[in-house]
Write a protein that holds these residues in place. Structure first.
Motif, mmCIF file in Angstrom:
data_model
loop_
_atom_site.group_PDB
_atom_site.id
_atom_site.type_symbol
_atom_site.label_atom_id
_atom_site.label_comp_id
_atom_site.label_asym_id
_atom_site.label_seq_id
_atom_site.Cartn_x
_atom_site.Cartn_y
_atom_site.Cartn_z
ATOM 1 N N GLN A 49 4.390 -7.884 -12.217
ATOM 2 C CA GLN A 49 2.957 -8.159 -12.108
ATOM 3 C C GLN A 49 2.245 -7.155 -11.214
ATOM 4 O O GLN A 49 1.018 -7.182 -11.110
ATOM 5 N N ASP A 50 2.991 -6.285 -10.579
ATOM 6 C CA ASP A 50 2.391 -5.299 -9.673
ATOM 7 C C ASP A 50 2.176 -3.986 -10.431
ATOM 8 O O ASP A 50 3.141 -3.353 -10.870
ATOM 9 N N PRO A 51 0.922 -3.533 -10.582
ATOM 10 C CA PRO A 51 0.644 -2.295 -11.327
ATOM 11 C C PRO A 51 1.342 -1.076 -10.721
ATOM 12 O O PRO A 51 1.752 -0.167 -11.455
ATOM 13 N N TYR A 52 1.480 -1.048 -9.397
ATOM 14 C CA TYR A 52 2.127 0.090 -8.745
ATOM 15 C C TYR A 52 3.600 0.174 -9.135
ATOM 16 O O TYR A 52 4.113 1.254 -9.441
ATOM 17 N N PHE A 53 4.271 -0.979 -9.146
ATOM 18 C CA PHE A 53 5.681 -1.014 -9.535
ATOM 19 C C PHE A 53 5.850 -0.603 -11.004
ATOM 20 O O PHE A 53 6.768 0.146 -11.351
ATOM 21 N N LEU A 54 4.955 -1.109 -11.856
ATOM 22 C CA LEU A 54 5.033 -0.780 -13.280
ATOM 23 C C LEU A 54 4.763 0.704 -13.531
ATOM 24 O O LEU A 54 5.364 1.310 -14.415
ATOM 25 N N LYS A 55 3.881 1.288 -12.728
ATOM 26 C CA LYS A 55 3.605 2.720 -12.851
ATOM 27 C C LYS A 55 4.854 3.531 -12.518
ATOM 28 O O LYS A 55 5.179 4.513 -13.201
ATOM 29 N N LEU A 220 12.017 17.411 -5.613
ATOM 30 C CA LEU A 220 11.030 18.062 -6.480
ATOM 31 C C LEU A 220 9.820 17.183 -6.767
ATOM 32 O O LEU A 220 8.781 17.690 -7.193
ATOM 33 N N GLY A 221 9.971 15.871 -6.569
ATOM 34 C CA GLY A 221 8.871 14.964 -6.874
ATOM 35 C C GLY A 221 7.929 14.717 -5.713
ATOM 36 O O GLY A 221 6.790 14.296 -5.920
ATOM 37 N N GLY A 222 8.388 14.972 -4.484
ATOM 38 C CA GLY A 222 7.528 14.722 -3.326
ATOM 39 C C GLY A 222 7.120 13.271 -3.237
ATOM 40 O O GLY A 222 7.966 12.369 -3.196
ATOM 41 N N LYS A 223 5.816 13.024 -3.234
ATOM 42 C CA LYS A 223 5.301 11.656 -3.156
ATOM 43 C C LYS A 223 5.344 10.938 -4.511
ATOM 44 O O LYS A 223 5.049 9.742 -4.576
ATOM 45 N N GLN A 224 5.680 11.662 -5.577
ATOM 46 C CA GLN A 224 5.821 11.034 -6.895
ATOM 47 C C GLN A 224 7.060 10.141 -6.873
ATOM 48 O O GLN A 224 8.168 10.620 -6.702
ATOM 49 N N ARG A 225 6.874 8.860 -7.036
ATOM 50 C CA ARG A 225 7.980 7.910 -6.964
ATOM 51 C C ARG A 225 8.592 7.683 -8.342
ATOM 52 O O ARG A 225 7.889 7.556 -9.339
ATOM 53 N N VAL A 226 9.924 7.646 -8.365
ATOM 54 C CA VAL A 226 10.667 7.136 -9.512
ATOM 55 C C VAL A 226 11.493 5.962 -9.008
ATOM 56 O O VAL A 226 11.555 5.697 -7.804
ATOM 57 N N ILE A 227 12.152 5.268 -9.918
ATOM 58 C CA ILE A 227 12.759 4.005 -9.539
ATOM 59 C C ILE A 227 13.914 4.179 -8.543
ATOM 60 O O ILE A 227 14.149 3.319 -7.693
ATOM 61 N N SER A 228 14.615 5.311 -8.594
ATOM 62 C CA SER A 228 15.715 5.538 -7.662
ATOM 63 C C SER A 228 15.196 5.782 -6.245
ATOM 64 O O SER A 228 15.737 5.233 -5.273
ATOM 65 N N ASN A 234 12.812 1.007 -0.373
ATOM 66 C CA ASN A 234 12.813 -0.421 -0.042
ATOM 67 C C ASN A 234 14.068 -0.832 0.724
ATOM 68 O O ASN A 234 13.998 -1.669 1.624
ATOM 69 N N ALA A 235 15.201 -0.236 0.381
ATOM 70 C CA ALA A 235 16.455 -0.623 1.032
ATOM 71 C C ALA A 235 16.587 -0.039 2.429
ATOM 72 O O ALA A 235 16.983 -0.741 3.370
ATOM 73 N N ILE A 236 16.260 1.226 2.605
ATOM 74 C CA ILE A 236 16.513 1.919 3.868
ATOM 75 C C ILE A 236 15.284 1.949 4.774
ATOM 76 O O ILE A 236 15.378 1.656 5.976
ATOM 77 N N THR A 237 14.121 2.278 4.209
ATOM 78 C CA THR A 237 12.918 2.429 5.039
ATOM 79 C C THR A 237 12.262 1.083 5.332
ATOM 80 O O THR A 237 11.966 0.765 6.494
ATOM 81 N N LEU A 238 12.029 0.297 4.275
ATOM 82 C CA LEU A 238 11.333 -0.977 4.442
ATOM 83 C C LEU A 238 12.272 -2.152 4.718
ATOM 84 O O LEU A 238 11.810 -3.237 5.059
ATOM 85 N N ASN A 239 13.569 -1.944 4.543
ATOM 86 C CA ASN A 239 14.584 -2.976 4.782
ATOM 87 C C ASN A 239 14.337 -4.230 3.934
ATOM 88 O O ASN A 239 14.662 -5.355 4.345
ATOM 89 N N ASP A 240 13.780 -4.029 2.730
ATOM 90 C CA ASP A 240 13.543 -5.141 1.805
ATOM 91 C C ASP A 240 14.684 -5.132 0.786
ATOM 92 O O ASP A 240 14.555 -4.620 -0.326
ATOM 93 N N TRP A 241 15.783 -5.750 1.163
ATOM 94 C CA TRP A 241 16.974 -5.709 0.319
ATOM 95 C C TRP A 241 16.826 -6.566 -0.932
ATOM 96 O O TRP A 241 17.468 -6.300 -1.944
ATOM 97 N N HIS A 242 15.989 -7.584 -0.868
ATOM 98 C CA HIS A 242 15.799 -8.420 -2.067
ATOM 99 C C HIS A 242 15.113 -7.622 -3.168
ATOM 100 O O HIS A 242 15.576 -7.613 -4.325
ATOM 101 N N VAL A 246 16.486 -6.341 -6.861
ATOM 102 C CA VAL A 246 15.758 -6.538 -8.117
ATOM 103 C C VAL A 246 15.633 -5.216 -8.870
ATOM 104 O O VAL A 246 15.870 -5.139 -10.085
ATOM 105 N N ILE A 247 15.290 -4.150 -8.145
ATOM 106 C CA ILE A 247 15.159 -2.829 -8.762
ATOM 107 C C ILE A 247 16.503 -2.378 -9.328
ATOM 108 O O ILE A 247 16.583 -1.848 -10.452
ATOM 109 N N ALA A 248 17.577 -2.578 -8.566
ATOM 110 C CA ALA A 248 18.916 -2.191 -9.033
ATOM 111 C C ALA A 248 19.295 -2.956 -10.294
ATOM 112 O O ALA A 248 19.873 -2.387 -11.230
#
Length: 273
Positions: A49-55, A220-228, A234-242, A246-248
């Motif tokens: 439901q999050d447009p940023y995640f879907l992008k 090579l992507g810089g601020k361009q995010r891909v799912i990896s 989320n796992a290392i910087t934000l410590n949001d393991w849940h 979900v992403i994994a």
């Protein structure tokens, strides 16, 4: 008795895979449905439901798909050429194709950063030739990621296709041509269908590799995010393991869906196997 003995030889490997791959994967997937000890699909509903995640997911799939298609278009003719060379030439050409795999992906990514940067080799050449008036913004874009991933995974599809194509009898092409088919039509009706197993395996390797690659998109992507890179954040910087779990899980599901679709396509293109 012999079959039982051979089965026992598989046991250590199967136990190792179960303990260090299958069990962690099942625990990771299970944790996404029981974040607080009770069944919940909140993590998945939040993600989709999050447009940023879907992008981010859309960018990842687009980059992986385009990388796979370009690797096939570049690798197919090269593989066919190598497969028809004499043994000594074939060995040399395969060694040249494999050589990039011997270089670290970090080194290759930094090399592309030097080439694709605003003051890099490519932009300096284009400006010097008068093709462009200002440097192009290539680095830190999905295009840069695709270039790096193609360089990374093209050898895999070449090796896979060569292994299949060298077993195709050249007389089949001659037979098709003797029956009136042009060389191109004979190639499309004989070589391409018989190369489907290699295409399927190579495409899966490239797509899944591009989907899960981290180093090349991160550099090579810089601020361009891909799912990896999003998973790592989320796992290392934000410590949001849940959310990371979900992403994994989504990555695992996409992998199995792609494998199923590719197998279905293989059966449709070459129903006789």
């Amino acid at each position: 008795m012999k079959k039982a003995y051979l089965s026992l030889l598989l046991l250590p490997g199967l136990l190792f895979l179960a303990a260090f791959m299958l069990v962690p994967i099942l625990l990771t997937i299970g944790s996404t449905f029981f974040p607080e000890g009770r069944l919940s699909f909140g993590g998945y509903s939040h993600f989709f439901q999050d447009p940023y995640f879907l992008k981010i997911l859309g960018t990842t799939l687009r980059v992986s798909l385009v990388t796979t298609v370009i690797c096939i278009l570049l690798g197919f003719p090269v593989s066919y050429y190598i497969s028809r060379r004499p043994p000594r030439q074939k060995a040399l050409l395969l060694a040249l194709a494999i050589f990039p795999l011997l270089t670290s992906s970090v080194v290759r990514s930094f090399s592309w950063m030097i080439i694709l940067g605003k003051k890099g080799l490519l932009n300096n050449t284009l400006v010097a030739l008068g093709i462009v008036t200002e440097p192009l913004d290539i680095l830190y874009t999905p295009t840069a990621m695709m270039i790096g991933l193609i360089h990374l995974f093209l050898p895999l599809i070449i090796i896979t296709l060569v292994g299949v194509m060298e077993n195709i009898d050249p007389d089949l092409m001659k037979a098709a041509e003797s029956l009136g088919a042009s060389r191109f039509r004979a190639f499309m009706r004989v070589v391409v269908p018989l190369s489907v197993p290699g295409l399927i395996i190579g495409s899966i390797l490239v797509f899944v590799g591009s989907l899960t690659a981290y180093t090349t998109p991160a550099l090579l992507g810089g601020k361009q995010r891909v799912i990896s890179t999003f998973l790592y954040q989320n796992a290392i910087t934000l410590n949001d393991w849940h959310l990371a779990s979900v992403i994994a899980t989504i990555m695992i599901v996409i992998t199995f869906v792609v494998i199923g679709l590719m197998n279905a396509l293989a059966n449709k293109v070459n129903p006789k196997g």
